[in-house]
Write a protein that holds these residues in place. Sequence first.
Motif, PDB file in Angstrom:
ATOM      1  N   TRP A 150      -5.594   4.438   2.535  1.00 44.81           N
ATOM      2  CA  TRP A 150      -6.352   4.028   1.223  1.00 44.81           C
ATOM      3  C   TRP A 150      -6.398   2.483   1.342  1.00 44.81           C
ATOM      4  O   TRP A 150      -7.423   1.933   0.644  1.00 44.81           O
ATOM      5  N   ALA A 151      -5.845   1.627   2.135  1.00 45.69           N
ATOM      6  CA  ALA A 151      -6.208   0.341   2.247  1.00 45.69           C
ATOM      7  C   ALA A 151      -7.579  -0.155   2.661  1.00 45.69           C
ATOM      8  O   ALA A 151      -8.150  -1.059   2.206  1.00 45.69           O
TER       9      ALA A 151
ATOM     10  N   THR B 146      -5.164  -1.076  -9.561  1.00 46.81           N
ATOM     11  CA  THR B 146      -5.857  -1.951  -8.599  1.00 46.81           C
ATOM     12  C   THR B 146      -6.510  -3.078  -9.454  1.00 46.81           C
ATOM     13  O   THR B 146      -7.305  -2.659 -10.515  1.00 46.81           O
TER      14      THR B 146
ATOM     15  N   HIS C 295       0.781  -1.263  -0.150  1.00 45.03           N
ATOM     16  CA  HIS C 295      -0.128  -0.083   0.092  1.00 45.03           C
ATOM     17  C   HIS C 295       0.828   1.284   0.005  1.00 45.03           C
ATOM     18  O   HIS C 295       0.374   2.389   0.183  1.00 45.03           O
TER      19      HIS C 295
ATOM     20  N   ARG D  62      -1.866   7.312   1.740  1.00 44.08           N
ATOM     21  CA  ARG D  62      -1.118   6.093   1.693  1.00 44.08           C
ATOM     22  C   ARG D  62      -1.452   5.201   3.073  1.00 44.08           C
ATOM     23  O   ARG D  62      -1.330   4.040   2.981  1.00 44.08           O
TER      24      ARG D  62
END
Length: 450
Positions: A40-41, A196, A17, A37
């Motif tokens: 955003w997971a 993604t 990530h 960052r």
Amino acid sequence: MEYAEIEKEASDRLDRHFISVWEDCDALVAEGIREFRDRWANYSVHSHRKDPRNHLKDAHADIKKETDKRPIGELILEVLDPKVSAFLNSLPETHLYFFPTPYLNIDYSLLQASKAELSIPEKTARERTIKFGKKFREDTPLTNLIVMMGFKDTHDAIKQQLRHFLKTEHQCRPVDFRFQATVDNLLELLWALHLTPTRFRHHSPDIKINARRKQTYCELCGQRNELAEYFYRLDNNLLDLNDLQEANDQQKTKLQLSHRYCAHHRPRNKDGRTWNPAYKSALQSKEQFEKELRRLQLHVAGAVEYRPVLDDEELRSLSAEELIDRYVYLFLEGKTVTQEHVQAYFEYVKHNFKCPIAVEGETKRLIDEAAVRLTGAGTLLGADDEGKLRDIARQMVDSRLTDRKKQILVLKQGLNQTQISERLTELEGKKISPQAVYKSLHSTDSNFRI
């Protein structure tokens, strides 16, 4: 040097990530990217959820399903857009042309021309601008572009403008370097979002399957679940005519593949109307199955060390649970990779390949042969052989290998039936007859005797 160390630490912490922050990047945008960052997971480019489940808000990102994650657009609006907007407002007017926004070099240049004078790409962009125009806001420059064009086209449009800037306006001033580094950093972020993985895989032009569903083992045994098995056979060209015919038969409805159970343990039979008795039976023993699996995994991983059974005095010092652990140890003895195997393998590699080597060709073949010969790879159980361990646990449960039978099998190593009955009576606090011991021994599956 300190900046590089901070980024290295963030890379180790975030793993896949991680998104790098460029050293010359605008301070505000860099702050936004760092926050993005870190968070955003828990978001997904595939999710359209308005209100995520409350009980999953604090769950770890890796255990959430994509459908349980919040839309990534929410995070971009909250974290990135304010920072990027402030960055653009701080630039000289000459630089604004080189960052595409619907208010400047996209919107005005297209809408001023008549539709007949536009090329096909320009017509498409003009239609998108008209369609999404009501949603555009001056303080959301990234969201405006992403809504109108998507991640990849937004990345390409910004990159094209940056190239034009480098060729025409870049004069090696601090503001030019800051603009270049900031835009490059945003390009890296957009590309990470574009990469993604897609949510669907196509079996055929008419059938697509959600590939983001769980593709692991069946919850009740060690076989792949139906979805994982199907993709495995599809990737390895192992689908037979029956599989293809079944997919074609269900083409007008839906190809139903379970992401929880294998074909043997699916809840209902393929007709969809009758219950599967194998599923009902395995479900009743699921708790015992998981208990056996945990024991096997602990012993294979070498979490506990045991000495061989020596005499009656040592047996009398053991509790019932320790007898069960001793059984698992004795059952797996000779079936698992030991520390001696691993040490022999490393010694072989150390003495035969003393210099740095490229592991390919003949060298790779020799190392693979040594791994099999010295560690028993492929035949002995290792810590990562989860499927085999799950199958053993399921066989233990299905063959009715109870904890009492395990205790009897261990005690049988040094005691006769009368002594075993006395020991069990002492452990359980109730009378266990020698006849009960005899029946348990003779009803034990031969595969699990030690």
